[in-house]
Design a protein around this motif. Structure first.
Motif, PDB file in Angstrom:
ATOM      1  N   MET A   1       0.847  -1.182   0.000  1.00  0.00           N
ATOM      2  CA  MET A   1       0.000   0.000   0.000  1.00  0.00           C
ATOM      3  C   MET A   1       0.891   1.243   0.000  1.00  0.00           C
ATOM      4  N   ASN A   2       0.550   2.197  -0.802  1.00  0.00           N
ATOM      5  CA  ASN A   2       1.257   3.477  -0.862  1.00  0.00           C
ATOM      6  C   ASN A   2       0.440   4.530  -0.130  1.00  0.00           C
ATOM      7  N   ARG A   3       1.116   5.407   0.568  1.00  0.00           N
ATOM      8  CA  ARG A   3       0.439   6.502   1.275  1.00  0.00           C
ATOM      9  C   ARG A   3       0.778   7.809   0.575  1.00  0.00           C
ATOM     10  N   HIS A   4      -0.267   8.517   0.162  1.00  0.00           N
ATOM     11  CA  HIS A   4      -0.127   9.806  -0.515  1.00  0.00           C
ATOM     12  C   HIS A   4      -0.797  10.858   0.362  1.00  0.00           C
ATOM     13  N   ILE A   5      -0.046  11.889   0.724  1.00  0.00           N
ATOM     14  CA  ILE A   5      -0.550  12.926   1.624  1.00  0.00           C
ATOM     15  C   ILE A   5      -0.581  14.256   0.873  1.00  0.00           C
ATOM     16  N   TYR A   6      -1.722  14.917   0.965  1.00  0.00           N
ATOM     17  CA  TYR A   6      -1.927  16.200   0.283  1.00  0.00           C
ATOM     18  C   TYR A   6      -2.480  17.230   1.256  1.00  0.00           C
ATOM     19  N   ARG A   7      -2.327  18.485   0.877  1.00  0.00           N
ATOM     20  CA  ARG A   7      -3.023  19.577   1.541  1.00  0.00           C
ATOM     21  C   ARG A   7      -3.814  20.290   0.455  1.00  0.00           C
ATOM     22  N   ALA A   8      -5.120  20.329   0.624  1.00  0.00           N
ATOM     23  CA  ALA A   8      -5.986  21.047  -0.310  1.00  0.00           C
ATOM     24  C   ALA A   8      -6.254  22.429   0.277  1.00  0.00           C
ATOM     25  N   TYR A   9      -6.289  23.434  -0.587  1.00  0.00           N
ATOM     26  CA  TYR A   9      -6.542  24.788  -0.110  1.00  0.00           C
ATOM     27  C   TYR A   9      -7.163  25.617  -1.233  1.00  0.00           C
ATOM     28  N   TYR A  10      -7.712  26.737  -0.835  1.00  0.00           N
ATOM     29  CA  TYR A  10      -8.279  27.680  -1.794  1.00  0.00           C
ATOM     30  C   TYR A  10      -7.429  28.940  -1.778  1.00  0.00           C
ATOM     31  N   ALA A  11      -7.079  29.416  -2.946  1.00  0.00           N
ATOM     32  CA  ALA A  11      -6.360  30.684  -3.082  1.00  0.00           C
ATOM     33  C   ALA A  11      -6.950  31.408  -4.290  1.00  0.00           C
TER      34      ALA A  11
ATOM     35  N   ASP B   1     -12.610  24.033  -7.374  1.00  0.00           N
ATOM     36  CA  ASP B   1     -11.860  25.296  -7.398  1.00  0.00           C
ATOM     37  C   ASP B   1     -10.822  25.352  -6.285  1.00  0.00           C
ATOM     38  N   LEU B   2     -10.173  24.214  -6.027  1.00  0.00           N
ATOM     39  CA  LEU B   2      -9.155  24.113  -4.988  1.00  0.00           C
ATOM     40  C   LEU B   2      -7.789  23.815  -5.606  1.00  0.00           C
ATOM     41  N   TYR B   3      -6.764  24.089  -4.845  1.00  0.00           N
ATOM     42  CA  TYR B   3      -5.399  23.725  -5.188  1.00  0.00           C
ATOM     43  C   TYR B   3      -4.965  22.616  -4.235  1.00  0.00           C
ATOM     44  N   GLY B   4      -3.893  21.924  -4.580  1.00  0.00           N
ATOM     45  CA  GLY B   4      -3.389  20.887  -3.700  1.00  0.00           C
ATOM     46  C   GLY B   4      -1.890  20.781  -3.763  1.00  0.00           C
ATOM     47  N   ASP B   5      -1.279  20.560  -2.611  1.00  0.00           N
ATOM     48  CA  ASP B   5       0.155  20.324  -2.515  1.00  0.00           C
ATOM     49  C   ASP B   5       0.366  18.906  -2.030  1.00  0.00           C
ATOM     50  N   ARG B   6       1.270  18.195  -2.664  1.00  0.00           N
ATOM     51  CA  ARG B   6       1.638  16.859  -2.182  1.00  0.00           C
ATOM     52  C   ARG B   6       2.634  17.062  -1.065  1.00  0.00           C
ATOM     53  N   LEU B   7       2.378  16.449   0.078  1.00  0.00           N
ATOM     54  CA  LEU B   7       3.247  16.585   1.239  1.00  0.00           C
ATOM     55  C   LEU B   7       4.097  15.333   1.407  1.00  0.00           C
ATOM     56  N   SER B   8       5.249  15.499   2.004  1.00  0.00           N
ATOM     57  CA  SER B   8       6.073  14.325   2.265  1.00  0.00           C
ATOM     58  C   SER B   8       5.537  13.614   3.499  1.00  0.00           C
ATOM     59  N   GLN B   9       5.895  12.354   3.626  1.00  0.00           N
ATOM     60  CA  GLN B   9       5.398  11.558   4.742  1.00  0.00           C
ATOM     61  C   GLN B   9       5.946  12.141   5.991  1.00  0.00           C
TER      62      GLN B   9
ATOM     63  N   CYS C   1      -2.196   8.347  -8.703  1.00  0.00           N
ATOM     64  CA  CYS C   1      -3.018   8.943  -7.647  1.00  0.00           C
ATOM     65  C   CYS C   1      -3.229  10.426  -7.930  1.00  0.00           C
ATOM     66  N   HIS C   2      -2.178  11.116  -8.314  1.00  0.00           N
ATOM     67  CA  HIS C   2      -2.298  12.545  -8.626  1.00  0.00           C
ATOM     68  C   HIS C   2      -3.252  12.773  -9.796  1.00  0.00           C
ATOM     69  N   ASP C   3      -3.221  11.894 -10.784  1.00  0.00           N
ATOM     70  CA  ASP C   3      -4.126  12.014 -11.935  1.00  0.00           C
ATOM     71  C   ASP C   3      -5.590  11.864 -11.520  1.00  0.00           C
ATOM     72  N   VAL C   4      -5.839  11.182 -10.426  1.00  0.00           N
ATOM     73  CA  VAL C   4      -7.206  11.034  -9.906  1.00  0.00           C
ATOM     74  C   VAL C   4      -7.567  12.224  -9.018  1.00  0.00           C
ATOM     75  N   VAL C   5      -6.626  12.678  -8.206  1.00  0.00           N
ATOM     76  CA  VAL C   5      -6.883  13.775  -7.263  1.00  0.00           C
ATOM     77  C   VAL C   5      -7.063  15.118  -7.981  1.00  0.00           C
ATOM     78  N   ALA C   6      -6.244  15.400  -8.970  1.00  0.00           N
ATOM     79  CA  ALA C   6      -6.244  16.716  -9.632  1.00  0.00           C
ATOM     80  C   ALA C   6      -7.619  17.147 -10.151  1.00  0.00           C
ATOM     81  N   PRO C   7      -8.365  16.291 -10.863  1.00  0.00           N
ATOM     82  CA  PRO C   7      -9.681  16.736 -11.328  1.00  0.00           C
ATOM     83  C   PRO C   7     -10.671  17.001 -10.184  1.00  0.00           C
ATOM     84  N   CYS C   8     -10.522  16.278  -9.075  1.00  0.00           N
ATOM     85  CA  CYS C   8     -11.387  16.525  -7.910  1.00  0.00           C
ATOM     86  C   CYS C   8     -11.130  17.920  -7.351  1.00  0.00           C
ATOM     87  N   LEU C   9      -9.863  18.271  -7.237  1.00  0.00           N
ATOM     88  CA  LEU C   9      -9.510  19.603  -6.755  1.00  0.00           C
ATOM     89  C   LEU C   9      -9.994  20.673  -7.721  1.00  0.00           C
TER      90      LEU C   9
END
Length: 99
Positions: free
Chosen positions: A1-11, A91-99, A79-87
């Motif tokens: 299993m891979n763990r992907h951590i993001y922070r979604a935000y609005y700017a 109308d949100l942005y997202g940063d991939r965070l390190s573990q 995973c990013h290809d799935v997350v990006a359209p959701c964001l």
């Protein structure tokens, strides 16, 4: 299993070519979009991932944001290809965070 951590935000960075009528959202609208993100991600990933979302907070840049973790067998790029359209849809942005 891979763990992907993001922070979604609005700017708000003004209108764009794709959204020339874009206007700044209120704090209530941003909170609602961040709340909807959990449902959106759970729906899109379905049984292929475990999605865990944190509380909505104001980050160090002053943006309302929400951290989320996706545990899946997908590699980071998929995973990013799935997350990006959701964001984008919210109308949100997202940063991939390190573990």
């Amino acid at each position: 299993m891979n763990r992907h951590i993001y922070r979604a935000y609005y700017a708000y960075d003004g209108p764009t070519a794709a959204a020339p009528q874009r206007e700044e959202k209120s704090a209530e609208e941003v909170s609602r979009m961040l709340q909807l993100l959990a449902d959106q991600l759970s729906h899109v990933f379905g049984e292929t991932a475990i999605v865990d979302v944190g509380l909505i907070v104001r980050d160090e840049r002053g943006f309302l944001s929400r951290r989320f973790t996706i545990d899946t067998s997908m590699p980071a790029s998929t995973c990013h290809d799935v997350v990006a359209p959701c964001l984008d849809a919210l109308d949100l942005y997202g940063d991939r965070l390190s573990q």
